[in-house]
Design a protein around this motif. Structure first.
Motif, PDB file in Angstrom:
ATOM      1  N   UNK A   1       0.767  -1.247  -0.067  1.00  0.00           N
ATOM      2  CA  UNK A   1       0.056   0.072  -0.070  1.00  0.00           C
ATOM      3  C   UNK A   1       0.915   1.247  -0.084  1.00  0.00           C
ATOM      4  N   UNK A   2       1.823   1.349   0.857  1.00  0.00           N
ATOM      5  CA  UNK A   2       2.786   2.294   0.903  1.00  0.00           C
ATOM      6  C   UNK A   2       3.348   2.549  -0.370  1.00  0.00           C
ATOM      7  N   UNK A   3       4.083   1.471  -1.208  1.00  0.00           N
ATOM      8  CA  UNK A   3       4.557   1.619  -2.262  1.00  0.00           C
ATOM      9  C   UNK A   3       3.638   2.096  -3.483  1.00  0.00           C
ATOM     10  N   UNK A   4       2.375   2.149  -3.359  1.00  0.00           N
ATOM     11  CA  UNK A   4       1.400   2.279  -4.450  1.00  0.00           C
ATOM     12  C   UNK A   4       1.239   0.743  -5.371  1.00  0.00           C
TER      13      UNK A   4
ATOM     14  N   UNK B   1      -0.768 -14.710 -24.795  1.00  0.00           N
ATOM     15  CA  UNK B   1      -1.815 -13.674 -24.585  1.00  0.00           C
ATOM     16  C   UNK B   1      -2.692 -14.232 -23.633  1.00  0.00           C
ATOM     17  N   UNK B   2      -3.104 -15.419 -23.526  1.00  0.00           N
ATOM     18  CA  UNK B   2      -4.217 -16.003 -22.761  1.00  0.00           C
ATOM     19  C   UNK B   2      -3.450 -15.934 -21.156  1.00  0.00           C
ATOM     20  N   UNK B   3      -2.362 -16.466 -21.144  1.00  0.00           N
ATOM     21  CA  UNK B   3      -1.792 -16.385 -19.952  1.00  0.00           C
ATOM     22  C   UNK B   3      -1.577 -14.947 -19.340  1.00  0.00           C
ATOM     23  N   UNK B   4      -0.976 -14.119 -20.071  1.00  0.00           N
ATOM     24  CA  UNK B   4      -1.160 -12.654 -19.537  1.00  0.00           C
ATOM     25  C   UNK B   4      -2.278 -12.233 -19.117  1.00  0.00           C
ATOM     26  N   UNK B   5      -3.417 -12.570 -19.798  1.00  0.00           N
ATOM     27  CA  UNK B   5      -4.743 -11.933 -19.650  1.00  0.00           C
ATOM     28  C   UNK B   5      -5.203 -12.434 -18.036  1.00  0.00           C
ATOM     29  N   UNK B   6      -4.985 -13.704 -18.064  1.00  0.00           N
ATOM     30  CA  UNK B   6      -5.410 -14.337 -16.735  1.00  0.00           C
ATOM     31  C   UNK B   6      -4.550 -13.971 -15.532  1.00  0.00           C
ATOM     32  N   UNK B   7      -3.311 -14.050 -15.859  1.00  0.00           N
ATOM     33  CA  UNK B   7      -2.249 -13.440 -14.850  1.00  0.00           C
ATOM     34  C   UNK B   7      -2.608 -11.924 -14.243  1.00  0.00           C
ATOM     35  N   UNK B   8      -2.740 -11.079 -15.569  1.00  0.00           N
ATOM     36  CA  UNK B   8      -2.957  -9.815 -15.185  1.00  0.00           C
ATOM     37  C   UNK B   8      -4.248  -9.571 -14.290  1.00  0.00           C
ATOM     38  N   UNK B   9      -5.301 -10.340 -14.731  1.00  0.00           N
ATOM     39  CA  UNK B   9      -6.514 -10.277 -13.943  1.00  0.00           C
ATOM     40  C   UNK B   9      -6.429 -10.509 -12.622  1.00  0.00           C
ATOM     41  N   UNK B  10      -5.888 -11.729 -12.427  1.00  0.00           N
ATOM     42  CA  UNK B  10      -5.769 -12.364 -11.054  1.00  0.00           C
ATOM     43  C   UNK B  10      -5.002 -11.222 -10.147  1.00  0.00           C
ATOM     44  N   UNK B  11      -3.842 -10.597 -10.540  1.00  0.00           N
ATOM     45  CA  UNK B  11      -3.049  -9.682  -9.972  1.00  0.00           C
ATOM     46  C   UNK B  11      -3.787  -8.463  -9.471  1.00  0.00           C
ATOM     47  N   UNK B  12      -4.598  -7.994 -10.586  1.00  0.00           N
ATOM     48  CA  UNK B  12      -5.279  -6.855 -10.325  1.00  0.00           C
ATOM     49  C   UNK B  12      -6.460  -6.987  -9.166  1.00  0.00           C
ATOM     50  N   UNK B  13      -6.901  -8.454  -9.227  1.00  0.00           N
ATOM     51  CA  UNK B  13      -7.922  -8.468  -8.337  1.00  0.00           C
ATOM     52  C   UNK B  13      -7.329  -8.487  -6.809  1.00  0.00           C
TER      53      UNK B  13
ATOM     54  N   UNK C   1       4.458 -14.678 -20.050  1.00  0.00           N
ATOM     55  CA  UNK C   1       3.523 -13.788 -19.429  1.00  0.00           C
ATOM     56  C   UNK C   1       4.323 -13.014 -18.399  1.00  0.00           C
ATOM     57  N   UNK C   2       4.804 -13.661 -17.311  1.00  0.00           N
ATOM     58  CA  UNK C   2       5.592 -12.813 -16.363  1.00  0.00           C
ATOM     59  C   UNK C   2       6.784 -11.902 -16.740  1.00  0.00           C
ATOM     60  N   UNK C   3       7.388 -12.483 -17.912  1.00  0.00           N
ATOM     61  CA  UNK C   3       8.378 -11.328 -18.532  1.00  0.00           C
ATOM     62  C   UNK C   3       7.731 -10.226 -19.317  1.00  0.00           C
ATOM     63  N   UNK C   4       6.531 -10.561 -19.976  1.00  0.00           N
ATOM     64  CA  UNK C   4       5.673  -9.367 -20.326  1.00  0.00           C
ATOM     65  C   UNK C   4       5.404  -8.371 -19.519  1.00  0.00           C
ATOM     66  N   UNK C   5       4.673  -8.814 -18.324  1.00  0.00           N
ATOM     67  CA  UNK C   5       4.195  -7.886 -17.454  1.00  0.00           C
ATOM     68  C   UNK C   5       5.342  -7.180 -16.671  1.00  0.00           C
ATOM     69  N   UNK C   6       6.529  -7.840 -16.301  1.00  0.00           N
ATOM     70  CA  UNK C   6       7.726  -6.939 -16.058  1.00  0.00           C
ATOM     71  C   UNK C   6       7.294  -6.088 -14.703  1.00  0.00           C
ATOM     72  N   UNK C   7       6.602  -6.802 -13.830  1.00  0.00           N
ATOM     73  CA  UNK C   7       6.406  -6.061 -12.701  1.00  0.00           C
ATOM     74  C   UNK C   7       7.566  -6.180 -11.731  1.00  0.00           C
TER      75      UNK C   7
ATOM     76  N   UNK D   1      -5.456  -1.220 -12.995  1.00  0.00           N
ATOM     77  CA  UNK D   1      -4.464  -1.731 -14.088  1.00  0.00           C
ATOM     78  C   UNK D   1      -3.064  -1.539 -13.355  1.00  0.00           C
ATOM     79  N   UNK D   2      -2.283  -2.462 -14.184  1.00  0.00           N
ATOM     80  CA  UNK D   2      -1.028  -2.626 -13.806  1.00  0.00           C
ATOM     81  C   UNK D   2       0.045  -1.601 -14.539  1.00  0.00           C
ATOM     82  N   UNK D   3      -0.484  -0.695 -15.444  1.00  0.00           N
ATOM     83  CA  UNK D   3       0.688   0.238 -16.072  1.00  0.00           C
ATOM     84  C   UNK D   3       1.014   1.264 -15.427  1.00  0.00           C
ATOM     85  N   UNK D   4       0.091   1.752 -14.254  1.00  0.00           N
ATOM     86  CA  UNK D   4       0.426   2.774 -13.458  1.00  0.00           C
ATOM     87  C   UNK D   4       1.235   2.572 -12.137  1.00  0.00           C
TER      88      UNK D   4
END
Length: 602
Positions: free
Chosen positions: A339-342, A563-575, A505-511, A581-584
């Motif tokens: 939370x502190x890190x945004x 693409x499917x993996x990235x979409x699923x993983x991104x949705x799970x992390x956001x939830x 997918x993890x490499x694409x997200x680069x979080x 969104x993860x871009x910000x």
């Protein structure tokens, strides 16, 4: 807005110091204040279970804890005896040391159990947090606080000079014990009652090796008329430092006021429990404490979060107190850091209370029920209505006649019941979280418990459970646990060699807070096939494991493509993190400090 610290922590005990270390490991500033002059000054909690040791392993202090703890093998038998030096009545193999249970404990975790008293544990947590950047102030009293949508303003008092001052923080943690002022000021709802029974505890030094070394036991229950009052109805000799420092304990009637705590009275009572009138005693301290049965149903309001004894108040029976405090801090620490890190929205912090309050309630009820469960044992060694009920009960227990046979058979039943206190691995390990930080499987059937849920650990990768332990092997041939390649302040995707889509997918997200572990790769070999047996997903499926080791989400089968993996993983992390969104996500925050020796995988 200017903040003096990101997180202000009231209380330097197990909850406060664990929270501080978790925050410091994540590079988040925190300031600990303590009303006292130092850490705990009495032995208090000591039994340290597997789940708490897993937390210490994750935080990078397991070797320090082991260095100062009494090892698992010395916890051994729990005795029921006429005195420490006198004839025994029965013994019980406890804390997973028995031949019938040790395998269960070894399979469940890379960590065993240890016995470490609070005055030794708290400085370890505190020192490591300070080394990582946490600041602190002792002799400092919390007075009050105000909060708004952006932070907390706490008023503190220096107890040495009486000066009052304020500290501005983004968040505040109330870990100030069973008489918590923070809980009172928040007006958190508390159910149950306090001070329903009383106990005398005396710390003393005496070399009792001749009575203990041959039968290592942390707890010795003494069946004697001189300590027959109360729910348990037995005296206690608890080893603090085997076998030279001890606690003697016995109940007293709170309706008759405080007991006689004169030196002569206490010394005589201890000698009765030991059974050796000539023993040389050095009494360190005598105190009384009261049996509580109370728990908060809500752990937070706004930007203030409470944990530990402040929100679950209970006796030490079952050895759950300190362990639960540590786990509160571990759950809360990473969430505050994100939370502190945004890296997270407000719902992630709301999940703390939803996940930990049910655990606190369970622990309070279990600890108090463990005391009530001594009734069967008391009945084995007591004849109501006799001139000396305990002496008569002991004589009956040793009698070869029908009444003695019945009493000894009853003792077996009573010991079976006490498994729920002394070998309750399931109570310690089978936590299942339900909150917005856990995404349950779709259309999943309720979990079926194959064995007694309180007694036996049940490994599962269902979201809400902690990741099961399985031994893996690194490229250097050294074993490591599934717990060693997850956690450490990071979200972790766990997949197999067939899960290339998840890896891409993890490499694409680069979080900055996300890593992937590929079991079966040279760095993480599943040579024993243990993980394959218990993972409950296809090799091409994936788990999303939170920083506290809890499984947040899983996909049992392969993603159709990257693409499917990235979409699923991104949705799970956001939830899970409550992010639109993860871009910000800020990229300029310090990444978690990984303890040395931890494998990292891109």
């Amino acid at each position: 807005m200017a903040y003096e610290t990101d997180v202000l922590i009231i209380g330097a005990g197990p909850t406060g110091s664990t929270t501080a270390l978790a925050l410091a490991n994540c590079g988040v500033g925190c300031h600990i204040v303590s009303r006292g002059n130092w850490m705990a000054d009495s032995p208090r909690a000591h039994i340290t279970n597997q789940r708490a040791n897993e937390v210490f392993r994750d935080l990078g202090i397991s070797e320090d804890v082991a260095r100062y703890a009494s090892p698992w093998e010395l916890m051994g038998d729990t005795t029921f005896t006429t005195s420490l030096a006198g004839p025994e009545l029965i013994r019980m193999r406890t804390w997973g040391t028995g031949d019938d249970r040790r395998g269960d404990y070894l399979r469940a975790s890379p960590c065993g159990m240890v016995d470490i008293i609070q005055p030794l544990l708290e400085p370890i947590l505190f020192q490591k947090a300070a080394e990582k950047g946490a600041t602190f102030a002792f002799n400092t009293e919390y007075i009050r606080h105000e909060q708004d949508s952006r932070g907390v303003l706490a008023t503190l008092r220096d107890r040495l000079d009486g000066r009052e001052y304020t500290v501005r923080a983004r968040y505040m943690v109330g870990a100030d014990g069973a008489r918590s002022s923070v809980v009172e000021h928040l007006d958190l709802p508390i159910e149950g009652r306090t001070a329903r029974a009383g106990t005398v505890y005396t710390i003393f030094n005496a070399d009792l090796s001749r009575y203990s070394k041959h039968r290592p036991s942390i707890l010795n229950w003494i069946v004697t008329p001189d300590a027959s009052f109360g729910e348990i109805g037995m005296g206690l000799l608890r080893a603090v430092r085997p076998w030279t420092q001890w606690i003697a304990g016995w109940g007293f009637d709170i309706n008759k006021g405080e007991p006689d705590l004169s030196a002569d009275s206490v010394r005589q009572k201890i000698r009765v429990l030991i059974g050796d009138p000539a023993i040389d005693l050095d009494i360190v301290r005598t105190s009384i404490w009261y049996i509580n049965q109370a728990y908060a149903t809500q752990y937070s309001k706004g930007r203030v979060f409470c944990g530990g004894d402040a929100v679950h108040r209970h006796p030490p029976s079952s050895g759950l107190g300190n362990n639960t405090c540590v786990q509160d801090g571990h759950n809360l620490g990473w969430k505050l850091a994100y939370a502190v890190k945004g890296w997270a929205g407000p719902k992630l912090l709301e999940s703390y209370s939803l996940e930990r309050a049910p655990v606190g309630r369970q622990v309070v009820l279990r600890a108090n029920q463990s005391r009530l469960d001594y009734a069967l044992l008391k009945a084995c060694f007591r004849i109501q209505g006799a001139e000396n009920p305990v002496a008569a009960g002991i004589a009956r227990f040793r009698d070869p006649g029908p009444e003695g046979v019945a009493a000894r058979k009853a003792a077996q039943v009573a010991l079976d019941l006490k498994q729920t206190e002394f070998n309750a691995q399931g109570v310690e390990m089978n936590q299942r979280y339900e909150s917005s930080a856990v995404i349950p499987d779709k259309e999943v059937e309720p979990e079926i418990w194959r064995r007694d849920r309180d007694l036996y650990n049940q490994p599962t990768t269902r979201p809400g459970a902690k990741i099961p332990h399985a031994w893996l092997v690194g490229s250097d041939g050294i074993r490591m646990s599934t717990l060693d390649v997850t956690g450490k302040g990071l979200l972790t995707v766990v997949t197999g060699l067939a899960g290339d889509a998840w890896k891409d997918a993890v490499r694409r997200l680069d979080l900055p807070f996300l890593r992937i572990v590929v079991t079966g790769s040279l760095e993480v070999q599943d040579l024993y096939c243990e993980w394959q047996r218990i993972r409950e997903i296809d090799e091409s499926g994936a788990l999303l494991v939170r920083p506290d080791g809890v499984i947040a989400w899983r996909d049992k089968e392969a993603a159709s493509d990257v693409d499917d993996a990235e979409e699923k993983l991104s949705a799970a992390i956001r939830a899970v993190l409550d992010l639109p969104n993860l871009s910000a996500i800020p990229r300029d925050q310090p990444e978690p400090s990984i303890p040395s020796g931890t494998p990292l995988f891109a």
